[in-house]
Design a protein around this motif. Structure first.
Motif, PDB file in Angstrom:
ATOM      1  N   SER A 170       0.742  -1.257  -0.154  1.00 21.80           N
ATOM      2  CA  SER A 170      -0.194  -0.018   0.094  1.00 21.80           C
ATOM      3  C   SER A 170       0.882   1.336   0.008  1.00 21.80           C
ATOM      4  CB  SER A 170      -0.882  -0.263   1.170  1.00 21.80           C
ATOM      5  OG  SER A 170      -1.761  -0.894   1.023  1.00 21.80           O
ATOM      6  N   ALA A 171       2.011   1.416   0.675  1.00 18.60           N
ATOM      7  CA  ALA A 171       2.953   2.424   0.908  1.00 18.60           C
ATOM      8  C   ALA A 171       3.322   2.758  -0.503  1.00 18.60           C
ATOM      9  CB  ALA A 171       3.950   2.154   1.882  1.00 18.60           C
ATOM     10  N   LEU A 172       3.977   1.357  -1.153  1.00 21.54           N
ATOM     11  CA  LEU A 172       4.369   1.636  -2.326  1.00 21.54           C
ATOM     12  C   LEU A 172       3.391   2.619  -3.581  1.00 21.54           C
ATOM     13  CD1 LEU A 172       6.515  -1.346  -3.251  1.00 21.54           C
ATOM     14  CD2 LEU A 172       7.068   0.997  -3.566  1.00 21.54           C
ATOM     15  N   ARG A 173       2.226   1.840  -3.354  1.00 23.54           N
ATOM     16  CA  ARG A 173       1.120   2.215  -4.272  1.00 23.54           C
ATOM     17  C   ARG A 173       0.807   3.613  -4.108  1.00 23.54           C
ATOM     18  NH1 ARG A 173      -4.123   1.908  -3.432  1.00 23.54           N
ATOM     19  NH2 ARG A 173      -3.743   0.308  -1.648  1.00 23.54           N
ATOM     20  N   LEU A 174       0.657   4.225  -2.695  1.00 19.63           N
ATOM     21  CA  LEU A 174       0.464   5.364  -2.269  1.00 19.63           C
ATOM     22  C   LEU A 174       1.545   6.546  -2.663  1.00 19.63           C
ATOM     23  CD1 LEU A 174      -1.337   5.028   1.211  1.00 19.63           C
ATOM     24  CD2 LEU A 174      -2.318   5.889  -0.920  1.00 19.63           C
ATOM     25  N   SER A 175       2.997   6.056  -2.646  1.00 17.96           N
ATOM     26  CA  SER A 175       3.864   6.826  -3.058  1.00 17.96           C
ATOM     27  C   SER A 175       3.760   6.807  -4.648  1.00 17.96           C
ATOM     28  CB  SER A 175       5.312   6.093  -2.735  1.00 17.96           C
ATOM     29  OG  SER A 175       6.003   6.007  -3.981  1.00 17.96           O
ATOM     30  N   ASP A 176       3.327   6.117  -5.371  1.00 21.76           N
ATOM     31  CA  ASP A 176       3.166   6.083  -6.896  1.00 21.76           C
ATOM     32  C   ASP A 176       1.973   7.015  -7.158  1.00 21.76           C
ATOM     33  OD1 ASP A 176       3.783   5.518  -9.506  1.00 21.76           O
ATOM     34  OD2 ASP A 176       1.957   4.052  -9.564  1.00 21.76           O
ATOM     35  N   ARG A 177       1.105   7.040  -6.221  1.00 25.64           N
ATOM     36  CA  ARG A 177      -0.133   7.813  -6.537  1.00 25.64           C
ATOM     37  C   ARG A 177       0.233   9.459  -6.351  1.00 25.64           C
ATOM     38  NH1 ARG A 177      -5.425   7.165  -2.853  1.00 25.64           N
ATOM     39  NH2 ARG A 177      -5.923   9.637  -2.944  1.00 25.64           N
ATOM     40  N   ALA A 178       1.083   9.452  -5.218  1.00 26.29           N
ATOM     41  CA  ALA A 178       1.438  11.102  -5.016  1.00 26.29           C
ATOM     42  C   ALA A 178       2.214  11.330  -6.221  1.00 26.29           C
ATOM     43  CB  ALA A 178       2.353  10.861  -3.629  1.00 26.29           C
ATOM     44  N   ALA A 179       2.887  10.612  -6.493  1.00 29.80           N
ATOM     45  CA  ALA A 179       3.993  10.967  -7.730  1.00 29.80           C
ATOM     46  C   ALA A 179       3.083  11.398  -8.882  1.00 29.80           C
ATOM     47  CB  ALA A 179       4.960   9.637  -8.014  1.00 29.80           C
ATOM     48  N   GLY A 180       1.815  10.434  -9.122  1.00 31.19           N
ATOM     49  CA  GLY A 180       0.976  10.742 -10.318  1.00 31.19           C
ATOM     50  C   GLY A 180       0.231  12.155  -9.969  1.00 31.19           C
ATOM     51  N   VAL A 181      -0.108  12.605  -8.887  1.00 35.24           N
ATOM     52  CA  VAL A 181      -0.860  13.612  -8.367  1.00 35.24           C
ATOM     53  C   VAL A 181       0.171  14.867  -8.974  1.00 35.24           C
ATOM     54  CG1 VAL A 181      -1.766  15.363  -6.653  1.00 35.24           C
ATOM     55  CG2 VAL A 181      -2.211  12.835  -6.800  1.00 35.24           C
ATOM     56  N   ILE A 182       1.347  14.945  -8.369  1.00 41.16           N
ATOM     57  CA  ILE A 182       2.390  15.940  -8.656  1.00 41.16           C
ATOM     58  C   ILE A 182       2.569  16.023 -10.280  1.00 41.16           C
ATOM     59  CG2 ILE A 182       4.706  16.475  -8.524  1.00 41.16           C
ATOM     60  CD1 ILE A 182       4.386  14.899  -5.786  1.00 41.16           C
ATOM     61  N   SER A 183       2.712  15.121 -10.850  1.00 45.23           N
ATOM     62  CA  SER A 183       2.723  14.962 -12.503  1.00 45.23           C
ATOM     63  C   SER A 183       1.512  15.731 -12.840  1.00 45.23           C
ATOM     64  CB  SER A 183       2.990  13.569 -12.779  1.00 45.23           C
ATOM     65  OG  SER A 183       2.931  13.571 -14.232  1.00 45.23           O
ATOM     66  N   GLY A 184       0.418  15.363 -12.466  1.00 47.99           N
ATOM     67  CA  GLY A 184      -0.646  16.000 -13.016  1.00 47.99           C
ATOM     68  C   GLY A 184      -0.794  17.414 -12.682  1.00 47.99           C
ATOM     69  N   ILE A 185      -0.290  18.054 -11.543  1.00 48.35           N
ATOM     70  CA  ILE A 185      -0.400  19.150 -11.235  1.00 48.35           C
ATOM     71  C   ILE A 185       0.821  20.011 -12.337  1.00 48.35           C
ATOM     72  CG2 ILE A 185       0.467  21.278  -9.629  1.00 48.35           C
ATOM     73  CD1 ILE A 185      -0.519  19.343  -7.392  1.00 48.35           C
ATOM     74  N   ARG A 186       1.795  19.353 -12.400  1.00 47.09           N
ATOM     75  CA  ARG A 186       3.004  20.093 -13.377  1.00 47.09           C
ATOM     76  C   ARG A 186       2.383  20.241 -14.928  1.00 47.09           C
ATOM     77  NH1 ARG A 186       9.085  19.326 -13.054  1.00 47.09           N
ATOM     78  NH2 ARG A 186       8.611  21.050 -14.530  1.00 47.09           N
ATOM     79  N   ASN A 187       1.657  19.102 -15.063  1.00 46.44           N
ATOM     80  CA  ASN A 187       1.161  19.056 -16.533  1.00 46.44           C
ATOM     81  C   ASN A 187       0.081  20.250 -16.843  1.00 46.44           C
ATOM     82  OD1 ASN A 187       2.593  17.118 -17.831  1.00 46.44           O
ATOM     83  ND2 ASN A 187       1.214  15.355 -16.880  1.00 46.44           N
ATOM     84  N   LEU A 188      -0.605  20.327 -15.641  1.00 53.25           N
ATOM     85  CA  LEU A 188      -1.970  21.475 -15.799  1.00 53.25           C
ATOM     86  C   LEU A 188      -1.017  22.886 -15.747  1.00 53.25           C
ATOM     87  CD1 LEU A 188      -4.619  21.298 -15.167  1.00 53.25           C
ATOM     88  CD2 LEU A 188      -4.294  22.238 -12.868  1.00 53.25           C
ATOM     89  N   VAL A 189      -0.086  23.036 -15.179  1.00 52.27           N
ATOM     90  CA  VAL A 189       0.730  24.301 -15.203  1.00 52.27           C
ATOM     91  C   VAL A 189       1.746  24.544 -16.528  1.00 52.27           C
ATOM     92  CG1 VAL A 189       2.282  26.043 -14.187  1.00 52.27           C
ATOM     93  CG2 VAL A 189       0.642  24.532 -12.569  1.00 52.27           C
ATOM     94  N   ARG A 190       2.586  23.422 -16.596  1.00 50.82           N
ATOM     95  CA  ARG A 190       3.336  23.975 -17.931  1.00 50.82           C
ATOM     96  C   ARG A 190       2.581  23.075 -19.067  1.00 50.82           C
ATOM     97  NH1 ARG A 190       9.421  22.372 -17.395  1.00 50.82           N
ATOM     98  NH2 ARG A 190       9.751  24.454 -17.283  1.00 50.82           N
ATOM     99  N   LYS A 191       1.853  24.026 -19.608  1.00 50.50           N
ATOM    100  CA  LYS A 191       1.160  23.664 -20.674  1.00 50.50           C
ATOM    101  C   LYS A 191       2.207  23.711 -21.865  1.00 50.50           C
ATOM    102  CE  LYS A 191      -3.068  25.624 -19.620  1.00 50.50           C
ATOM    103  NZ  LYS A 191      -3.459  27.098 -19.417  1.00 50.50           N
ATOM    104  N   HIS A 192       2.281  22.957 -22.787  1.00 48.54           N
ATOM    105  CA  HIS A 192       3.178  22.650 -23.901  1.00 48.54           C
ATOM    106  C   HIS A 192       2.834  24.004 -24.912  1.00 48.54           C
ATOM    107  CE1 HIS A 192       5.597  19.407 -22.915  1.00 48.54           C
ATOM    108  NE2 HIS A 192       4.505  19.152 -22.177  1.00 48.54           N
TER     109      HIS A 192
END
Lengths: 204, 652
Positions: B468-490
Motif C-alpha cells: 500500500s505504501a508503494l502504491r500511495l507513493s506512486d499515486r502521490a507522484a501521479g498527483v504531482i505529475s498532474g499538477i505539473r502538466n496542468l501548469v506547464r502547458k506545452h
C-alpha cells in the motif's frame, strides 16, 4: 536473474543516493555513491563501476556534461539518467548522446531494478567482449609480420595457392604458417580465428 | 518842265500881284496890312487851340481841335503868301500851299460832318448837373465805404495779428513736429520744409527750400498729384544714402499748378522691426515645420479657428478642405476621445489649468485614426476672465502611440510569461522537492520488500502495508505529475530569434533601470551571429532576469565601477554562448551550488525564483546555464544555447 557488478549512484540528494544504494544492494549488487560529477571523476575507484545512475540536474557539472566527458574519455559505461518529470527533453537528449536509458523519479522499484539489470547485462557483455578483444589483439600482435599478412589474406577468403603465389612462397610454406598461427592464437579452428578477427579487428 | 513848276522861286515871267493893283500904294497897303493881320490872327488861333487841347486832356475829339488848328494854320499861311506875292511872283509856292490847305480843309469839313452826330451826343450842362448830383451821391457812398474800409482795416489788422499768431503757432508746430513736413509747388519745388524733414534728408536749416521733391524721393512711384494716399517709398539723403519713408500728400491751393504739403515719416526702424517680426515669424514657421507641428489659432468670440497648412496636411487634407470653425474640429475628434478632450479644454478655458494638453485621435481624410498631442493656451482674456483667443500646436504622435502599444504588448506578454514561468517553476520545484523524498521512499520500500521477502511472506499484513505504501507513493507522484502538466502547458512556440533583436528588446526594458543605477552598459556583439531557435519572450525574460540580478549585485559597488557586460560568441558549429557579467560583490561561496534552485535567494525580499526560472528557460531551449563568480569582483552567467534546430527541437 542474478547479476553482478558495481552500481555507482551520482546524485546531489543524499536521500536519493542512500535509497538507491539500498535498493540495488537488495538484489546483491555492490554500490558506490558520489554527491557530484566532479567527485565521481576525481575518485580513482570510480573505474570499477559497471553501471552509472546519474542525476541529470546537479549543481556544478550537470549529468549531461558528465555523460559527454565519459564519452570523450571512451569509457563505455552504461549510464542510466535519473530525471525529474520536467526533464524529459534533457533525458531524450541524453539518450541521443549515448545514455543507456533514463528513469523518471520517482520510478517504481521494480522498473528501476529492471533497467539496472539491463544495463549490467549490457555492461557485462561489453566487458566480456572487451576482454576477448584484448586477448585476441594481444595474441594477434605476437604473430610475425608474415603470419599476420597470411591471416589477413585468409580472413579475406584467399586460397593457400593464391596466397603462396602472391607472397612468392610455396603452398606448403603457407600451410606451415597457418599451423603456427593456430598454435599461437590458442585455438584449433581457423573459423574461430576468422570470426574473432572480424569482431575485434576489422571494426578497429 | 517839271523842274520849272517846282522851282519855288521860279517866276516864269509872271509879274507880282501888285501889278494887278497897278502898284497903287494904298491898295497895296490895304492888301498887305489886311492879309498880315489875318495871317497873324490865323497863326495865333491854332496855338490857342493847341494850348486848349493840350490843357484839356479829357477833351472829347481832341484830334478835331488839332485838325482845326492845322486848317487855320494853313489858312494863315495862305494869307502870308498873299502878302509875299504882292511883290514876289512865287505862285508855284502859293498854289502848292493852297492845295495843301484845300486838302486839310476838305478833310476837316468831311470829318466835321461825320463828327457832328457824335458831338451832339456829348452831354449837355443839365446832364452834367445830374451827373454831378450822382457824383456827389457816389462821393458820399464812397466816403461811407472808406469808413467801412477803415473798420475793415482794423479788423484786418486784428486778423493779421491772429494770422501772424497762427503762423507762429504753425511755425512752432512745424519746427517741433517729429515728422517731416514739406510744402512744395505744383512743379515739385520745395517752398518750406520743417527741421524734421531737413534732418531726415540730411540737410541743414532752410537749405531744402528750392530743391526738387524728386531729388528727395527719386522713387518713380512718387506721384504727388494723387492726394491723400499714404505711400511707402524710398527716400534719398543728401549723402546719397537711401532709406524707406512713408509720405502723405495733400493739396491746399486752388492755383492751376497747385500747392502741396507732404507729411514724411522715416520708417527705417519700423521696417527693421517689421523685418525682424517677419524673420521671427519665418523662424517660428520653420521651427514649426522642423518639429512637424501643426498650429491652430482660435478666436473664441467669433468661433473661428485658423488651422495651419501642416495641421491639415497632417490629417491628409488640403488646407482648403478644412473649414475654420470649432464644429469642424469637433467632427474630426474621435467620439470616444471627445468628452475627455472637451473636459480638458473646458478646464483650461475656465482658467483651472495653466495649459491645455490632450492626446487624442483625429480622423484623417482616408478615414484612419491619427493620434495627436494637442497643446495650447489662452493668449487673451477679457478683464472678467472670459477667454478671447487661444492658440496651440498639434503633433503627430501616432508612431509614439504605436510604440507605446507595442511596448505595452511586450510587457504584457512578458508579464504573462513571467507569471506562467513562475507558476511553472513553483510547480517544478514542488514536483522536484516532493519527488525526491517520494523516490527515496519508494526505493526504500522496494528494497525492503526484496530483502525481507521471506519475513513478509510470514507476515501478510506487513506485506500489504508495504505494498500500500508503494502504491500511495506512486499515486502521490501521479498527483504531482498532474499538477505539473496542468501548469506547464506545452505552449512553447519557438522561432528563429536573432541575438540583435533579443539584446535590443531586452535592453529597451532595462535601460531606464541601468541609467537610474548609473550602471555602464557594454555590449559586445560580433556581427553575423546565427540566430537561435527559441521563443523570444522567454529568452527576453531570461536575460531580463540575469541583467536585473547583475544590476542588483552591483548595489554596493562604487558607481564608477558599475559595469554590466553583455556579450555573445559562437563557441562551435552547434552552440552559441551569451555571457552576462557584472562587477558586483560575487556570489557567496556556499550559495554557488544551490542558487539555481527555487527559493534560494541572496536578496531579503527575493522569492528565489529568478535563477530557477532562468534555468528552466535555458533547459527548455536545450541549453545550459552556469555561473562563474569571483568574490568581490563579480559574477558571470554563461548561457549556452544550441544553434541547430533539431537539437533544440528534441528538447521540447
Amino acid at each position: 536473474m542474478q547479476c553482478e557488478g558495481t552500481v555507482v549512484v551520482v546524485d546531489d540528494d543524499r536521500d536519493i543516493r542512500e535509497s538507491m544504494q539500498w535498493l540495488v544492494e537488495s538484489i546483491g549488487l555492490r554500490s558506490r555513491a558520489f554527491k557530484s560529477a566532479e567527485d565521481f571523476l576525481a575518485h580513482p575507484d570510480a573505474s570499477e563501476a559497471s553501471c552509472l545512475l546519474l542525476d541529470v540536474r546537479m549543481p556544478g557539472m550537470g549529468g549531461l556534461s558528465l555523460l559527454r566527458q565519459l564519452q570523450v574519455e571512451r569509457r563505455h559505461l552504461p549510464v542510466i539518467m535519473l530525471t525529474a518529470h520536467g526533464d524529459i527533453p534533457m533525458a531524450v537528449q541524453a539518450v541521443k548522446s549515448g545514455a543507456f536509458d533514463f528513469i523518471e523519479k520517482p520510478g517504481l522499484p521494480e522498473q528501476i531494478l529492471e533497467r539496472v539489470r539491463d544495463a549490467l547485462r549490457a555492461s557485462e557483455e561489453t566487458r566480456v567482449r572487451d576482454v576477448a578483444k584484448t586477448t585476441f589483439n594481444k595474441l594477434f600482435n605476437q604473430l610475425t609480420e608474415r603470419e599476420q599478412g597470411i591471416l589477413v589474406r585468409v580472413v579475406q577468403g584467399q586460397s593457400n595457392k593464391k596466397i603462396g603465389t602472391d607472397l612468392a612462397i610455396s603452398e606448403r610454406t603457407v600451410e606451415k604458417h597457418r599451423e603456427s598461427i593456430l598454435k599461437k592464437m590458442h585455438t584449433r579452428s581457423f573459423a574461430q580465428v576468422i570470426r574473432d578477427f572480424s569482431l575485434y579487428r576489422s571494426g578497429g | 518842265m517839271t523842274s520849272g513848276l517846282f522851282d519855288w522861286s521860279a517866276t516864269q515871267g509872271l509879274v507880282p500881284h501888285a501889278s494887278c493893283l497897278l502898284w497903287n500904294r494904298d491898295l497895296l497897303r490895304l492888301f498887305a496890312v489886311s492879309d498880315s493881320v489875318i495871317a497873324f490872327s490865323y497863326y495865333s488861333i491854332p496855338f490857342g487851340l493847341a494850348y486848349f487841347a493840350w490843357r484839356r486832356a479829357d477833351l472829347a475829339y481832341r484830334w478835331m481841335v488839332l485838325l482845326f488848328a492845322a486848317f487855320i494854320l494853313a489858312c494863315g499861311t495862305n494869307h502870308m503868301l498873299d502878302v509875299w506875292t504882292l511883290w514876289h511872283p512865287s505862285y508855284v509856292l502859293q498854289g502848292t500851299v493852297k492845295a495843301l490847305t484845300a486838302g486839310i480843309s476838305l478833310a476837316t469839313a468831311v470829318l466835321l460832318w461825320r463828327l457832328i452826330p457824335h458831338a451832339l451826343a456829348l452831354p449837355g450842362p443839365a446832364q452834367l448837373a445830374a451827373l454831378n448830383r450822382d457824383l456827389s451821391q457816389e462821393a458820399e457812398q464812397r466816403r461811407q465805404a472808406v469808413q467801412r474800409l477803415r473798420v475793415e482795416a482794423a479788423q484786418r489788422e486784428r486778423i493779421q495779428h491772429e494770422l501772424s499768431l497762427n503762423e507762429a503757432r504753425l511755425r512752432a508746430i512745424l519746427d517741433t513736429a517729429i515728422e517731416g513736413i514739406i510744402v512744395f509747388d505744383g512743379n515739385g519745388r520745395i517752398e518750406t520744409a520743417n527741421p524734421a524733414a531737413a534732418s531726415m534728408f540730411g540737410y541743414e536749416g532752410t537749405s531744402l527750400v528750392g530743391k526738387e521733391m524728386t531729388r528727395l524721393i527719386p522713387d518713380p512711384g512718387f506721384e504727388w498729384h494723387a492726394e491723400n494716399v499714404v505711400r511707402e517709398l524710398s527716400g534719398s539723403r543728401r549723402d546719397g544714402g537711401a532709406f524707406p519713408l512713408e509720405i502723405a500728400v495733400g493739396r491746399f491751393s486752388s492755383a492751376d499748378s497747385g500747392n502741396y504739403v507732404g507729411l514724411v515719416r522715416d520708417i527705417t526702424l519700423r521696417k527693421a522691426s517689421e523685418a525682424a517680426l517677419r524673420d521671427s515669424e519665418k523662424r517660428l514657421e520653420l521651427a514649426l515645420l522642423g518639429s512637424d507641428l501643426g498650429t491652430w489659432d482660435w478666436n473664441l468670440a467669433t468661433g473661428r479657428i485658423v488651422f495651419s497648412e501642416r495641421w491639415a496636411t497632417m490629417l491628409g487634407y488640403e488646407p482648403s478642405e478644412i473649414r475654420s470653425d470649432f464644429q469642424q474640429w469637433e467632427k474630426l475628434v474621435h467620439p470616444d476621445d471627445l468628452p475627455r478632450v472637451q473636459a480638458l479644454l473646458d478646464e483650461h478655458l475656465r482658467g483651472l489649468t495653466p495649459l491645455y494638453e490632450a492626446e487624442h485621435r483625429l480622423v484623417t481624410s482616408g478615414g484612419e485614426w491619427l493620434w495627436v498631442l494637442s497643446r495650447g493656451r489662452v493668449m487673451e482674456r477679457e478683464p472678467g476672465g472670459t477667454p478671447l483667443r487661444a492658440s496651440g500646436t498639434h503633433m503627430d504622435i501616432t508612431a509614439r502611440k504605436q510604440l507605446e502599444r507595442r511596448l505595452a504588448e511586450q510587457n504584457e506578454e512578458l508579464a504573462y510569461a513571467q507569471q506562467f514561468t513562475t507558476a511553472g517553476e513553483i510547480a517544478a520545484m514542488m514536483a522536484h522537492e516532493l519527488n525526491q523524498p517520494l523516490a527515496a521512499l519508494s526505493n526504500y520500500l522496494g528494497g525492503a520488500k526484496l530483502r525481507f521477502g521471506p519475513v513478509l511472506a510470514d507476515h501478510p499484513p506487513l506485506q500489504q502495508i508495504i505494498d500500500s505504501a508503494l502504491r500511495l507513493s506512486d499515486r502521490a507522484a501521479g498527483v504531482i505529475s498532474g499538477i505539473r502538466n496542468l501548469v506547464r502547458k506545452h505552449d512553447f512556440q519557438p522561432a528563429w530569434v536573432t541575438i540583435d533583436q533579443l539584446f535590443e528588446e531586452t535592453l529597451q526594458l532595462v535601460s531606464p533601470d541601468l541609467q537610474l543605477r548609473r550602471v555602464r552598459l557594454v555590449v559586445d556583439l560580433p556581427p553575423h551571429l546565427p540566430p537561435v531557435w527559441g521563443q523570444l519572450v522567454l529568452l527576453k525574460q531570461l536575460f531580463l532576469n540575469l541583467v536585473t540580478n547583475g544590476v542588483e549585485a552591483m548595489r554596493d559597488t562604487f558607481r564608477s565601477r558599475r559595469v554590466l557586460t553583455l556579450s555573445a560568441r559562437q563557441i562551435d558549429a552547434a552552440a552559441l554562448r551569451i555571457d552576462v557579467a557584472d562587477t558586483g560583490s560575487g556570489i557567496a561561496s556556499g550559495l554557488e551550488d544551490r542558487m539555481f534552485k527555487p527559493f534560494v535567494s541572496t536578496k531579503p525580499e527575493g522569492l528565489g525564483l529568478g535563477l530557477a526560472i532562468c534555468r528552466s528557460i535555458v533547459e527548455l531551449h536545450g541549453g545550459e546555464i552556469e555561473a562563474e563568480s569571483v568574490h568581490g569582483e563579480g559574477t558571470t552567467f554563461h548561457v549556452t544555447l544550441p544553434l541547430r534546430r533539431e537539437e533544440a527541437d528534441c528538447a521540447v
